[in-house]
Design an enzyme around this catalytic site. Structure first.
Site, short mmCIF file in Angstrom:
data_model
loop_
_atom_site.label_atom_id
_atom_site.label_comp_id
_atom_site.label_asym_id
_atom_site.label_seq_id
_atom_site.Cartn_x
_atom_site.Cartn_y
_atom_site.Cartn_z
N ALA A 10 -23.42 -9.00 1.90
CA ALA A 10 -23.88 -9.77 3.06
C ALA A 10 -24.84 -8.96 3.94
O ALA A 10 -25.17 -9.38 5.03
CB ALA A 10 -22.69 -10.26 3.88
N GLY A 13 -30.72 -10.52 2.48
CA GLY A 13 -31.07 -11.70 1.68
C GLY A 13 -30.16 -12.91 1.88
O GLY A 13 -29.80 -13.28 3.00
N TYR A 190 -29.99 -8.37 -16.16
CA TYR A 190 -29.71 -9.17 -14.96
C TYR A 190 -29.44 -10.63 -15.34
O TYR A 190 -28.48 -11.24 -14.90
CB TYR A 190 -30.90 -9.08 -13.99
CG TYR A 190 -30.85 -10.09 -12.87
CD1 TYR A 190 -30.04 -9.87 -11.76
CD2 TYR A 190 -31.59 -11.27 -12.94
CE1 TYR A 190 -29.99 -10.81 -10.73
CE2 TYR A 190 -31.54 -12.21 -11.91
CZ TYR A 190 -30.74 -11.98 -10.81
OH TYR A 190 -30.68 -12.91 -9.79
P1 NDP Z 1 -30.69 -8.85 -2.07
O1 NDP Z 1 -31.09 -7.66 -2.86
O2 NDP Z 1 -31.36 -9.14 -0.78
O3 NDP Z 1 -29.13 -8.81 -1.78
C1 NDP Z 1 -28.23 -8.31 -2.71
C2 NDP Z 1 -27.04 -7.75 -1.98
O4 NDP Z 1 -26.15 -7.18 -2.95
C3 NDP Z 1 -27.39 -6.63 -1.00
O5 NDP Z 1 -26.66 -6.86 0.18
C4 NDP Z 1 -26.91 -5.38 -1.72
O6 NDP Z 1 -26.45 -4.36 -0.86
C5 NDP Z 1 -25.71 -5.95 -2.47
N1 NDP Z 1 -25.27 -5.05 -3.53
C6 NDP Z 1 -25.99 -4.55 -4.57
N2 NDP Z 1 -25.23 -3.69 -5.28
C7 NDP Z 1 -24.01 -3.66 -4.69
C8 NDP Z 1 -22.82 -2.94 -4.96
N3 NDP Z 1 -22.71 -2.08 -5.96
N4 NDP Z 1 -21.75 -3.15 -4.14
C9 NDP Z 1 -21.83 -4.00 -3.10
N5 NDP Z 1 -22.95 -4.69 -2.79
C10 NDP Z 1 -24.03 -4.52 -3.58
O7 NDP Z 1 -30.86 -10.08 -3.08
P2 NDP Z 1 -30.64 -11.67 -2.91
O8 NDP Z 1 -30.15 -12.01 -1.57
O9 NDP Z 1 -31.84 -12.33 -3.43
O10 NDP Z 1 -29.48 -11.92 -3.98
C11 NDP Z 1 -28.24 -12.50 -3.65
C12 NDP Z 1 -27.75 -13.38 -4.80
O11 NDP Z 1 -28.67 -14.44 -5.02
C13 NDP Z 1 -27.64 -12.63 -6.12
O12 NDP Z 1 -26.44 -13.05 -6.76
C14 NDP Z 1 -28.84 -13.13 -6.91
O13 NDP Z 1 -28.61 -13.09 -8.29
C15 NDP Z 1 -28.93 -14.55 -6.40
N6 NDP Z 1 -30.20 -15.21 -6.61
C16 NDP Z 1 -31.34 -14.78 -5.96
C17 NDP Z 1 -32.53 -15.43 -6.18
C18 NDP Z 1 -33.79 -15.01 -5.51
O14 NDP Z 1 -34.81 -15.63 -5.77
N7 NDP Z 1 -33.78 -13.98 -4.67
C19 NDP Z 1 -32.62 -16.60 -7.05
C20 NDP Z 1 -31.37 -16.95 -7.67
C21 NDP Z 1 -30.23 -16.28 -7.43
P3 NDP Z 1 -27.47 -3.36 -0.08
O15 NDP Z 1 -27.97 -4.15 1.09
O16 NDP Z 1 -26.59 -2.23 0.30
O17 NDP Z 1 -28.56 -3.00 -1.04
#
Ligand code: NDP
Length: 315
Positions: A10, A13, A190
């Site tokens: 959280a 994104g 992915y």
């Molecule tokens: P972001 O990279 O903005 O957010 C991803 C989040 O996951 C970040 O808060 C990140 O933490 C966290 N994260 C990554 N690795 C870990 C870990 N090891 N432990 C805990 N937290 C972790 O990407 P999005 O918001 O775009 O992605 C969110 C979801 O939406 C995903 O499931 C993605 O597959 C899905 N999605 C996104 C799309 C898009 O167009 N963007 C389209 C379709 C689906 P940190 O802030 O610390 O890096």
């Protein structure tokens, strides 16, 4: 009482936008399950979330120990659990070499699928015990793993094959780092992990919906081309991709809009159907979408469930 919802990832994104949308209703307490405490705190502040609406708890999905510790602390906190949102993900489209989780699983499938698999299995009882009118387990999916769509057909396509790499532990030592046993490809890893997410949601539904009343759901929130997900992509891609999505495919959604969509799946009284993969049309109305043949293959879902249980130490 307020509903209690855990959202993984959280801190940016989609996860952050969802936390913000739910906090603004005043009806939810959001547990932001994040690997970087300071980043999460700053994110919550900059989103204007007020203190009484959220708690940050440490969770690194790339470590099964961390997942177990998170679950222990949550249970000890005495808070009920009404909705769990598995949202966090890593995407490494330009990586030449695989990276690994603490237990030695390839990082994308290890984090996006295996970490969330253990988390949701360990928290299932807490959801079961909740007396909230509609308790839900949501696993964020994607269209990229969905080969019956245009975007899902951009190579490399998701393909889990006969699961030989997953069966071998995805460790690059005595097995491949890819689920299908092939050579490492970060973009494909992915997409494969997202297919696992969607299959896992359906397997949860088959195994537990009737007995527990929990709603299991997945969704494609739209293409949120501006999030951190694309942070490892080359600069030119990061400039052109949002424009391409806005003007050519018209699949672009803002972080704010995507957050409202996921918040709907968390709390909308009309979205209680279980086993559904939600999507939104161009007028932002939700509908039940179809999954690709692989992403709805029951036999594969069962096998992934059983192999994943072994890998995370549940069987
Ligand atoms: P972001 O990279 O903005 O957010 C991803 C989040 O996951 C970040 O808060 C990140 O933490 C966290 N994260 C990554 N690795 C870990 C870990 N090891 N432990 C805990 N937290 C972790 O990407 P999005 O918001 O775009 O992605 C969110 C979801 O939406 C995903 O499931 C993605 O597959 C899905 N999605 C996104 C799309 C898009 O167009 N963007 C389209 C379709 C689906 P940190 O802030 O610390 O890096």
């Amino acid at each position: 009482r307020k509903g209690s919802v855990i959202i993984t990832g959280a801190s940016s994104g989609l996860g952050l936008a969802t936390a913000k949308a739910l906090a603004e209703t005043g009806k939810w307490h959001i547990i932001m399950a994040c690997r970087d405490f300071l980043k999460a705190e700053r994110a919550a502040k900059s989103a204007g979330m007020s203190k009484e609406n959220y708690t940050i708890m440490h969770l690194d999905l790339a470590s099964l120990d961390s997942v177990r510790q998170f679950v222990d602390s949550y249970k000890r906190s005495g808070r009920p659990l009404d909705v769990l949102v598995c949202n966090a993900a890593v995407y490494q489209p330009t990586a030449r070499e695989p990276s690994f989780t603490a237990e030695g699983f390839e990082l994308s499938v290890g984090t996006n699928h295996l970490g969330h698999f253990l988390l949701s299995r360990l928290l299932l009882d807490d959801l079961k015990e909740s007396d909230y009118p509609s308790k839900r387990l949501i696993i964020v999916g994607s269209i990229t793993g969905n080969t019956n769509t245009l975007a899902g057909n951009v190579p490399p396509k998701a393909n889990l094959g006969d699961l030989r790499g997953l069966a071998g532990g995805l460790n690059g030592l005595n097995s491949s780092t890819m689920i299908d046993g092939g050579h490492f490809d970060g973009a494909k890893a992915y997409k494969d992990s997202k297919v696992c997410n969607m299959l896992t949601m359906q397997e949860f539904h088959r195994r537990f919906h009737e007995a527990t009343g929990i709603t299991f759901a997945s969704l494609y929130p739209g293409c949120i081309a501006t999030t951190g997900l694309f942070r490892e992509h080359i600069t030119l891609f990061r400039i052109l991709f949002p424009l391409f999505q806005k003007y050519i495919t018209k699949g672009f959604v803002s972080e704010e809009e995507s957050g409202k969509r996921l918040a709907q799946v968390v709390s909308d009284p009309s979205l209680t159907k279980s086993g559904v993969y939600w999507s939104w049309n161009k007028d932002s109305a939700s509908f039940e979408n179809q999954l690709s043949p692989e992403a709805s293959d029951q036999e594969k879902a069962r096998k992934i469930w059983e192999l994943s249980e072994k890998l995370v130490g549940l069987a």
